[in-house]
Design a protein around this motif. Structure first.
Motif, PDB file in Angstrom:
ATOM      1  N   LEU A 182       0.821  -1.209   0.000  1.00 62.34           N
ATOM      2  CA  LEU A 182       0.000   0.000   0.000  1.00 62.34           C
ATOM      3  C   LEU A 182       0.858   1.262   0.000  1.00 62.34           C
ATOM      4  CD1 LEU A 182      -2.874  -0.974   2.449  1.00 62.34           C
ATOM      5  CD2 LEU A 182      -3.032  -0.624  -0.018  1.00 62.34           C
ATOM      6  N   SER A 183       1.933   1.244   0.755  1.00 68.83           N
ATOM      7  CA  SER A 183       2.819   2.413   0.797  1.00 68.83           C
ATOM      8  C   SER A 183       3.469   2.648  -0.561  1.00 68.83           C
ATOM      9  CB  SER A 183       3.904   2.225   1.850  1.00 68.83           C
ATOM     10  OG  SER A 183       3.327   2.169   3.128  1.00 68.83           O
ATOM     11  N   ALA A 184       3.863   1.580  -1.213  1.00 64.62           N
ATOM     12  CA  ALA A 184       4.512   1.726  -2.519  1.00 64.62           C
ATOM     13  C   ALA A 184       3.522   2.188  -3.576  1.00 64.62           C
ATOM     14  CB  ALA A 184       5.133   0.392  -2.941  1.00 64.62           C
ATOM     15  N   SER A 185       2.293   1.732  -3.491  1.00 63.73           N
ATOM     16  CA  SER A 185       1.314   2.102  -4.522  1.00 63.73           C
ATOM     17  C   SER A 185       0.763   3.500  -4.316  1.00 63.73           C
ATOM     18  CB  SER A 185       0.173   1.098  -4.555  1.00 63.73           C
ATOM     19  OG  SER A 185      -0.587   1.190  -3.361  1.00 63.73           O
ATOM     20  N   SER A 186       0.765   4.007  -3.079  1.00 67.71           N
ATOM     21  CA  SER A 186       0.192   5.322  -2.824  1.00 67.71           C
ATOM     22  C   SER A 186       1.230   6.433  -2.823  1.00 67.71           C
ATOM     23  CB  SER A 186      -0.545   5.316  -1.488  1.00 67.71           C
ATOM     24  OG  SER A 186       0.367   5.130  -0.428  1.00 67.71           O
ATOM     25  N   ALA A 187       2.493   6.107  -3.060  1.00 69.90           N
ATOM     26  CA  ALA A 187       3.534   7.125  -3.086  1.00 69.90           C
ATOM     27  C   ALA A 187       3.309   8.042  -4.291  1.00 69.90           C
ATOM     28  CB  ALA A 187       4.914   6.487  -3.172  1.00 69.90           C
ATOM     29  N   PRO A 188       3.393   9.357  -4.074  1.00 70.33           N
ATOM     30  CA  PRO A 188       3.171  10.271  -5.193  1.00 70.33           C
ATOM     31  C   PRO A 188       4.302  10.170  -6.213  1.00 70.33           C
ATOM     32  CG  PRO A 188       3.931  11.481  -3.281  1.00 70.33           C
ATOM     33  CD  PRO A 188       3.691  10.054  -2.846  1.00 70.33           C
ATOM     34  N   ASP A 189       3.950  10.376  -7.456  1.00 69.98           N
ATOM     35  CA  ASP A 189       4.958  10.360  -8.506  1.00 69.98           C
ATOM     36  C   ASP A 189       5.879  11.558  -8.328  1.00 69.98           C
ATOM     37  OD1 ASP A 189       3.805   8.138  -9.606  1.00 69.98           O
ATOM     38  OD2 ASP A 189       2.523   9.304 -10.967  1.00 69.98           O
ATOM     39  N   PRO A 190       7.183  11.350  -8.452  1.00 73.81           N
ATOM     40  CA  PRO A 190       8.091  12.489  -8.305  1.00 73.81           C
ATOM     41  C   PRO A 190       7.853  13.487  -9.423  1.00 73.81           C
ATOM     42  CG  PRO A 190       9.275  10.572  -9.102  1.00 73.81           C
ATOM     43  CD  PRO A 190       7.884  10.121  -8.771  1.00 73.81           C
ATOM     44  N   SER A 191       7.757  14.746  -9.016  1.00 72.88           N
ATOM     45  CA  SER A 191       7.532  15.774 -10.028  1.00 72.88           C
ATOM     46  C   SER A 191       8.846  16.073 -10.739  1.00 72.88           C
ATOM     47  CB  SER A 191       6.992  17.047  -9.384  1.00 72.88           C
ATOM     48  OG  SER A 191       7.911  17.540  -8.436  1.00 72.88           O
ATOM     49  N   PRO A 192       8.790  16.322 -12.029  1.00 71.12           N
ATOM     50  CA  PRO A 192      10.019  16.608 -12.754  1.00 71.12           C
ATOM     51  C   PRO A 192      10.623  17.932 -12.296  1.00 71.12           C
ATOM     52  CG  PRO A 192       8.109  16.984 -14.151  1.00 71.12           C
ATOM     53  CD  PRO A 192       7.607  16.377 -12.871  1.00 71.12           C
ATOM     54  N   GLU A 193      11.929  17.964 -12.297  1.00 68.00           N
ATOM     55  CA  GLU A 193      12.637  19.177 -11.910  1.00 68.00           C
ATOM     56  C   GLU A 193      12.358  20.287 -12.915  1.00 68.00           C
ATOM     57  OE1 GLU A 193      14.976  20.004  -9.451  1.00 68.00           O
ATOM     58  OE2 GLU A 193      14.394  18.191  -8.389  1.00 68.00           O
ATOM     59  N   LYS A 194      11.968  21.436 -12.391  1.00 70.92           N
ATOM     60  CA  LYS A 194      11.774  22.573 -13.269  1.00 70.92           C
ATOM     61  C   LYS A 194      13.125  23.253 -13.472  1.00 70.92           C
ATOM     62  CE  LYS A 194       8.438  24.541 -10.859  1.00 70.92           C
ATOM     63  NZ  LYS A 194       7.436  25.530 -10.494  1.00 70.92           N
ATOM     64  N   SER A 195      13.354  23.690 -14.676  1.00 65.61           N
ATOM     65  CA  SER A 195      14.623  24.342 -14.938  1.00 65.61           C
ATOM     66  C   SER A 195      14.572  25.775 -14.393  1.00 65.61           C
ATOM     67  CB  SER A 195      14.909  24.366 -16.437  1.00 65.61           C
ATOM     68  OG  SER A 195      13.901  25.105 -17.104  1.00 65.61           O
ATOM     69  N   VAL A 196      15.701  26.217 -13.906  1.00 65.10           N
ATOM     70  CA  VAL A 196      15.821  27.557 -13.357  1.00 65.10           C
ATOM     71  C   VAL A 196      16.241  28.487 -14.483  1.00 65.10           C
ATOM     72  CG1 VAL A 196      17.036  28.957 -11.659  1.00 65.10           C
ATOM     73  CG2 VAL A 196      16.462  26.600 -11.123  1.00 65.10           C
ATOM     74  N   SER A 197      15.593  29.630 -14.546  1.00 62.69           N
ATOM     75  CA  SER A 197      15.952  30.573 -15.604  1.00 62.69           C
ATOM     76  C   SER A 197      17.397  31.030 -15.413  1.00 62.69           C
ATOM     77  CB  SER A 197      15.010  31.782 -15.583  1.00 62.69           C
ATOM     78  OG  SER A 197      15.238  32.568 -14.430  1.00 62.69           O
ATOM     79  N   ALA A 198      17.994  31.462 -16.490  1.00 59.87           N
ATOM     80  CA  ALA A 198      19.404  31.874 -16.443  1.00 59.87           C
ATOM     81  C   ALA A 198      19.596  33.048 -15.492  1.00 59.87           C
ATOM     82  CB  ALA A 198      19.887  32.242 -17.843  1.00 59.87           C
ATOM     83  N   GLU A 199      18.644  33.961 -15.488  1.00 62.04           N
ATOM     84  CA  GLU A 199      18.768  35.135 -14.621  1.00 62.04           C
ATOM     85  C   GLU A 199      18.674  34.736 -13.148  1.00 62.04           C
ATOM     86  OE1 GLU A 199      16.834  39.552 -14.054  1.00 62.04           O
ATOM     87  OE2 GLU A 199      16.076  38.229 -15.608  1.00 62.04           O
ATOM     88  N   CYS A 200      17.751  33.817 -12.831  1.00 60.48           N
ATOM     89  CA  CYS A 200      17.633  33.355 -11.452  1.00 60.48           C
ATOM     90  C   CYS A 200      18.877  32.571 -11.039  1.00 60.48           C
ATOM     91  CB  CYS A 200      16.380  32.492 -11.283  1.00 60.48           C
ATOM     92  SG  CYS A 200      14.845  33.419 -11.391  1.00 60.48           S
ATOM     93  N   ALA A 201      19.400  31.752 -11.930  1.00 61.21           N
ATOM     94  CA  ALA A 201      20.612  30.990 -11.622  1.00 61.21           C
ATOM     95  C   ALA A 201      21.778  31.931 -11.334  1.00 61.21           C
ATOM     96  CB  ALA A 201      20.953  30.050 -12.765  1.00 61.21           C
ATOM     97  N   GLN A 202      21.875  32.991 -12.118  1.00 63.46           N
ATOM     98  CA  GLN A 202      22.947  33.966 -11.908  1.00 63.46           C
ATOM     99  C   GLN A 202      22.763  34.673 -10.564  1.00 63.46           C
ATOM    100  OE1 GLN A 202      23.064  37.013 -14.856  1.00 63.46           O
ATOM    101  NE2 GLN A 202      25.055  37.790 -14.219  1.00 63.46           N
ATOM    102  N   TYR A 203      21.527  35.009 -10.234  1.00 67.04           N
ATOM    103  CA  TYR A 203      21.246  35.686  -8.975  1.00 67.04           C
ATOM    104  C   TYR A 203      21.548  34.759  -7.792  1.00 67.04           C
ATOM    105  CZ  TYR A 203      18.806  39.023  -5.941  1.00 67.04           C
ATOM    106  OH  TYR A 203      18.492  39.944  -4.988  1.00 67.04           O
TER     107      TYR A 203
END
Length: 97
Positions: A30-51
């Motif tokens: 039950l624990s394995a079947s009810s585990a939420p699917d991992p959400s894909p990593e969102k990419s960080v914009s270049a400006e945010c990465a620089q900041y």
């Protein structure tokens, strides 16, 4: 009145072991079947990465100068940006703590 069927200790222990093992197996399934699917990593914009890199540099510089107990302040919105990078900051610096 009928007498109950006598069972020795070994039989009781075996029954409890089987029930516990079945319970653990069902719980794991039950624990394995009810585990939420991992959400894909969102990419960080270049400006945010620089900041974020700039903030990391300032934090490292403050640590080298022995100002670890001080407070560094940053504005949430930079002039000329559409995105305030708030989600990226929380993800990177652990804002969920």
């Amino acid at each position: 009145m009928r007498k109950p069927i006598p069972m020795n200790r070994r039989t009781w222990v075996a029954v409890w072991v089987v029930l516990c093992a079945a319970g653990l197996a069902v719980t794991a399934e039950l624990s394995a079947s009810s585990a939420p699917d991992p959400s894909p990593e969102k990419s960080v914009s270049a400006e945010c990465a620089q900041y974020i890199e700039d903030i990391e540099r300032q934090l490292a510089r403050a640590g080298q100068e022995g100002e670890e107990d001080g407070v560094l302040g940053f504005s949430r919105v930079r002039v000329g940006t559409e995105d305030d990078c708030g989600d990226e900051f929380r993800n990177h610096f652990g804002g969920d703590r």
